[in-house]
Design an enzyme around this catalytic site. Structure first.
Site, PDB file in Angstrom:
ATOM      1  N   ARG A 122       0.806  -1.225   0.000  1.00  0.00           N
ATOM      2  CA  ARG A 122       0.000   0.000   0.000  1.00  0.00           C
ATOM      3  C   ARG A 122       0.841   1.278   0.000  1.00  0.00           C
ATOM      4  O   ARG A 122       0.372   2.338   0.399  1.00  0.00           O
ATOM      5  CB  ARG A 122      -0.987   0.004   1.173  1.00  0.00           C
ATOM      6  CG  ARG A 122      -1.999  -1.125   1.123  1.00  0.00           C
ATOM      7  CD  ARG A 122      -3.089  -0.926   2.163  1.00  0.00           C
ATOM      8  NE  ARG A 122      -4.085  -1.980   2.063  1.00  0.00           N
ATOM      9  CZ  ARG A 122      -4.062  -3.113   2.777  1.00  0.00           C
ATOM     10  NH1 ARG A 122      -3.078  -3.320   3.640  1.00  0.00           N
ATOM     11  NH2 ARG A 122      -5.008  -4.017   2.632  1.00  0.00           N
ATOM     12  N   LYS A 144       2.282  11.325 -11.110  1.00  0.00           N
ATOM     13  CA  LYS A 144       1.382  10.468 -11.870  1.00  0.00           C
ATOM     14  C   LYS A 144       2.148   9.218 -12.288  1.00  0.00           C
ATOM     15  O   LYS A 144       3.152   9.299 -12.999  1.00  0.00           O
ATOM     16  CB  LYS A 144       0.840  11.206 -13.100  1.00  0.00           C
ATOM     17  CG  LYS A 144      -0.149  12.300 -12.741  1.00  0.00           C
ATOM     18  CD  LYS A 144      -0.514  13.166 -13.924  1.00  0.00           C
ATOM     19  CE  LYS A 144      -1.382  12.469 -14.918  1.00  0.00           C
ATOM     20  NZ  LYS A 144      -1.873  13.394 -15.975  1.00  0.00           N
ATOM     21  N   GLU A 186       8.080  18.341 -24.789  1.00  0.00           N
ATOM     22  CA  GLU A 186       7.431  18.743 -23.536  1.00  0.00           C
ATOM     23  C   GLU A 186       7.897  20.119 -23.078  1.00  0.00           C
ATOM     24  O   GLU A 186       7.116  20.892 -22.506  1.00  0.00           O
ATOM     25  CB  GLU A 186       7.707  17.705 -22.439  1.00  0.00           C
ATOM     26  CG  GLU A 186       7.026  16.362 -22.653  1.00  0.00           C
ATOM     27  CD  GLU A 186       5.540  16.389 -22.334  1.00  0.00           C
ATOM     28  OE1 GLU A 186       5.035  17.425 -21.858  1.00  0.00           O
ATOM     29  OE2 GLU A 186       4.871  15.349 -22.567  1.00  0.00           O
ATOM     30  N   LYS A 228       5.789  23.063 -13.983  1.00  0.00           N
ATOM     31  CA  LYS A 228       4.993  21.885 -13.654  1.00  0.00           C
ATOM     32  C   LYS A 228       4.743  21.801 -12.155  1.00  0.00           C
ATOM     33  O   LYS A 228       3.627  21.483 -11.713  1.00  0.00           O
ATOM     34  CB  LYS A 228       5.677  20.612 -14.149  1.00  0.00           C
ATOM     35  CG  LYS A 228       4.813  19.376 -13.914  1.00  0.00           C
ATOM     36  CD  LYS A 228       5.245  18.167 -14.700  1.00  0.00           C
ATOM     37  CE  LYS A 228       4.236  17.038 -14.563  1.00  0.00           C
ATOM     38  NZ  LYS A 228       4.622  15.837 -15.339  1.00  0.00           N
ATOM     39  N   GLU A 238      -5.457  16.564 -10.673  1.00  0.00           N
ATOM     40  CA  GLU A 238      -6.049  16.866 -11.974  1.00  0.00           C
ATOM     41  C   GLU A 238      -7.547  17.116 -11.887  1.00  0.00           C
ATOM     42  O   GLU A 238      -8.339  16.606 -12.672  1.00  0.00           O
ATOM     43  CB  GLU A 238      -5.751  15.729 -12.968  1.00  0.00           C
ATOM     44  CG  GLU A 238      -5.714  16.191 -14.414  1.00  0.00           C
ATOM     45  CD  GLU A 238      -5.174  15.119 -15.346  1.00  0.00           C
ATOM     46  OE1 GLU A 238      -5.705  13.999 -15.357  1.00  0.00           O
ATOM     47  OE2 GLU A 238      -4.218  15.427 -16.077  1.00  0.00           O
ATOM     48  N   ARG A 242      -4.643  21.304 -13.556  1.00  0.00           N
ATOM     49  CA  ARG A 242      -3.591  20.399 -14.022  1.00  0.00           C
ATOM     50  C   ARG A 242      -3.846  19.886 -15.434  1.00  0.00           C
ATOM     51  O   ARG A 242      -2.920  19.418 -16.113  1.00  0.00           O
ATOM     52  CB  ARG A 242      -3.422  19.235 -13.047  1.00  0.00           C
ATOM     53  CG  ARG A 242      -2.214  18.363 -13.367  1.00  0.00           C
ATOM     54  CD  ARG A 242      -1.836  17.441 -12.233  1.00  0.00           C
ATOM     55  NE  ARG A 242      -0.741  16.572 -12.626  1.00  0.00           N
ATOM     56  CZ  ARG A 242      -0.002  15.853 -11.792  1.00  0.00           C
ATOM     57  NH1 ARG A 242      -0.245  15.910 -10.497  1.00  0.00           N
ATOM     58  NH2 ARG A 242       0.971  15.079 -12.223  1.00  0.00           N
ATOM     59  N   ASN A 246      -1.794  18.765 -20.249  1.00  0.00           N
ATOM     60  CA  ASN A 246      -2.100  17.816 -21.310  1.00  0.00           C
ATOM     61  C   ASN A 246      -2.204  18.466 -22.688  1.00  0.00           C
ATOM     62  O   ASN A 246      -2.689  17.830 -23.638  1.00  0.00           O
ATOM     63  CB  ASN A 246      -3.410  17.083 -20.992  1.00  0.00           C
ATOM     64  CG  ASN A 246      -3.273  16.148 -19.811  1.00  0.00           C
ATOM     65  OD1 ASN A 246      -2.277  15.453 -19.670  1.00  0.00           O
ATOM     66  ND2 ASN A 246      -4.275  16.142 -18.940  1.00  0.00           N
ATOM     67  N   HIS A 249      -1.625  16.383 -25.788  1.00  0.00           N
ATOM     68  CA  HIS A 249      -1.558  14.973 -25.431  1.00  0.00           C
ATOM     69  C   HIS A 249      -2.748  14.144 -25.912  1.00  0.00           C
ATOM     70  O   HIS A 249      -2.623  12.927 -26.060  1.00  0.00           O
ATOM     71  CB  HIS A 249      -1.418  14.831 -23.912  1.00  0.00           C
ATOM     72  CG  HIS A 249      -0.039  15.121 -23.418  1.00  0.00           C
ATOM     73  ND1 HIS A 249       0.578  16.340 -23.617  1.00  0.00           N
ATOM     74  CD2 HIS A 249       0.857  14.356 -22.741  1.00  0.00           C
ATOM     75  CE1 HIS A 249       1.784  16.309 -23.068  1.00  0.00           C
ATOM     76  NE2 HIS A 249       1.971  15.129 -22.538  1.00  0.00           N
ATOM     77  N   HIS A 253      -1.613  10.764 -27.704  1.00  0.00           N
ATOM     78  CA  HIS A 253      -1.900   9.403 -27.254  1.00  0.00           C
ATOM     79  C   HIS A 253      -2.552   8.587 -28.372  1.00  0.00           C
ATOM     80  O   HIS A 253      -2.327   7.375 -28.471  1.00  0.00           O
ATOM     81  CB  HIS A 253      -2.791   9.426 -26.019  1.00  0.00           C
ATOM     82  CG  HIS A 253      -2.074   9.903 -24.793  1.00  0.00           C
ATOM     83  ND1 HIS A 253      -2.731  10.272 -23.642  1.00  0.00           N
ATOM     84  CD2 HIS A 253      -0.752  10.074 -24.527  1.00  0.00           C
ATOM     85  CE1 HIS A 253      -1.845  10.648 -22.732  1.00  0.00           C
ATOM     86  NE2 HIS A 253      -0.646  10.543 -23.256  1.00  0.00           N
ATOM     87  N   HIS A 266       7.570   9.603 -27.101  1.00  0.00           N
ATOM     88  CA  HIS A 266       6.442  10.344 -26.537  1.00  0.00           C
ATOM     89  C   HIS A 266       6.526  11.830 -26.884  1.00  0.00           C
ATOM     90  O   HIS A 266       5.519  12.448 -27.272  1.00  0.00           O
ATOM     91  CB  HIS A 266       6.394  10.165 -25.021  1.00  0.00           C
ATOM     92  CG  HIS A 266       5.298  10.938 -24.361  1.00  0.00           C
ATOM     93  ND1 HIS A 266       3.956  10.687 -24.581  1.00  0.00           N
ATOM     94  CD2 HIS A 266       5.340  11.994 -23.497  1.00  0.00           C
ATOM     95  CE1 HIS A 266       3.227  11.531 -23.884  1.00  0.00           C
ATOM     96  NE2 HIS A 266       4.034  12.333 -23.212  1.00  0.00           N
TER      97      HIS A 266
END
Length: 362
Positions: A122, A144, A186, A228, A238, A242, A246, A249, A253, A266
């Site tokens: 956990r 993330k 980025e 960031k 998010e 936030r 993206n 993105h 994706h 990427h």
């Protein structure tokens, strides 16, 4: 020169240390952290021969014996199957709840290792040691972590902050030119979403940026991390702001999905996505044609693509609806109002999207 950026998240705050020869700082951090004496370093087959032994020795000097777990390089390792192998390795090593797990590598290693650290018992301590420009300015900051599913990227994951991030600029000197350019995708994004002056600086210093001149590299990495970190500080999970991270993105994706995560890095896919987002922004009357042209020009100047090969417009359009930013069948587009400011819109007409995607398919 060493720079430090703090990610201010209350009890989950952590430092980002940026510079050359920063292993003493890593040793000092681990020594005072109160970790258990056993840990694990996750890296890939490309990075391991260059620095895994050195990092393990550095951590050992701080009192933690960290075994090295090597995974295959590439996006295919960002999977539940690979995560299960790392869980088994952690159990076999007898790692407990205070045993640190270190991510040594690029974005795939960082995302996978973070997911494992967030899930094992956990949650156990997690330290990012990103070795690519893309990972340094993007995936290693913000917490993330995820693995991919056959139906989409990063669909299985969590928000889990590292204890610290150490970015050794010396590691960038061994990167191929293509990997450097991938990171620049980025970096350009940060100028578009938050900082017009930074975007202009990138335009004016293209040669130094591409050459990773030390002062230029330290500045652009630190500034990207500052932007960031500030966004994450305001919206860790998010819920709203936030989303601006993206930009580009949603289309990126889809490009990655259609090309099996193999044709494009990427950052290259993000560049294509930013070119598309700029076109949609202009078509919606949000962004001037002059600013849209500046975005495309800088992407091209950095050696990044603005169109995609090996994709079809219809398949790309269908992929958009499997993206995490699609809620209730509505795509939440991050669009540019000007260079330095973006907004989120869910009312982009289908024909605008389809026409834009068709133009991106070379």
């Amino acid at each position: 020169m060493m720079r430090k950026v703090d990610v201010a998240l209350g009890a989950r705050s952590y430092p980002i240390v940026i510079g050359c020869g920063i292993m003493d700082e890593l040793t000092a951090f681990v020594r005072q952290a109160g970790y258990s004496p056993r840990g694990m370093i996750v890296t890939d087959e490309h990075v391991a021969p260059h620095c895994a032994a050195r990092i393990a020795a550095c951590i050992a000097r701080a009192g933690v014996q960290a075994e090295v777990a090597v995974i295959p390089a590439g996006e295919q390792s960002k999977s539940l199957a690979q995560a299960e192998q790392l869980f088994t390795r952690a159990i076999s090593l007898g790692l407990d709840r205070k045993s640190p797990i270190f991510a040594l590598g690029g974005g795939v290693v960082g995302d996978l290792t973070g997911f494992v650290a967030a899930s094992y018992m956990r949650g156990v301590p997690f330290i990012q040691l990103p070795t690519t420009l893309l990972a340094q300015v993007d995936s290693s900051v913000g917490g993330k972590v995820a693995v991919n599913h056959a139906r989409g990227k990063n669909l299985i994951g969590a928000f889990y902050q590292p204890d610290a991030v150490f970015m050794d600029l010396d590691a960038l000197q061994t990167l191929p030119a293509r990997e450097i350019r991938a990171g620049l995708g980025e970096i350009i994004k940060y100028g578009i979403i938050c900082d017009a002056d930074f975007f202009a600086w990138l335009e004016a210093h293209t040669a130094d940026v591409l050459a990773l001149a030390p002062d230029a590299a330290a500045y652009m990495i630190a500034r990207s991390c500052e932007i960031k970190a500030d966004v994450v500080r305001q919206d860790e999970r998010e819920g709203g702001l936030r989303r601006i991270l993206n930009f580009g993105h949603t289309i990126a994706h889809a490009v990655e999905t259609e090309t099996g995560y193999a044709r494009y890095r990427h950052g290259e896919a993000v560049a294509i996505g930013m070119a598309g987002a700029a076109q949609i922004s202009a078509a919606m009357g949000l962004l001037s044609s002059a600013d849209a042209a500046r975005i495309t020009r800088l992407i091209t100047a950095m050696g990044l693509p603005c169109t995609a090969e090996g994709v079809t417009a219809d398949a790309m359009y269908a992929d958009l609806f499997h993206d995490k930013k699609t809620v209730g069948g509505r795509i939440h587009w991050v669009l540019a109002a000007c260079i330095g400011r973006v907004c989120v819109r869910s009312d982009v007409p289908e024909d605008v999207v389809r026409n834009t995607i068709a133009g991106l398919c070379s």
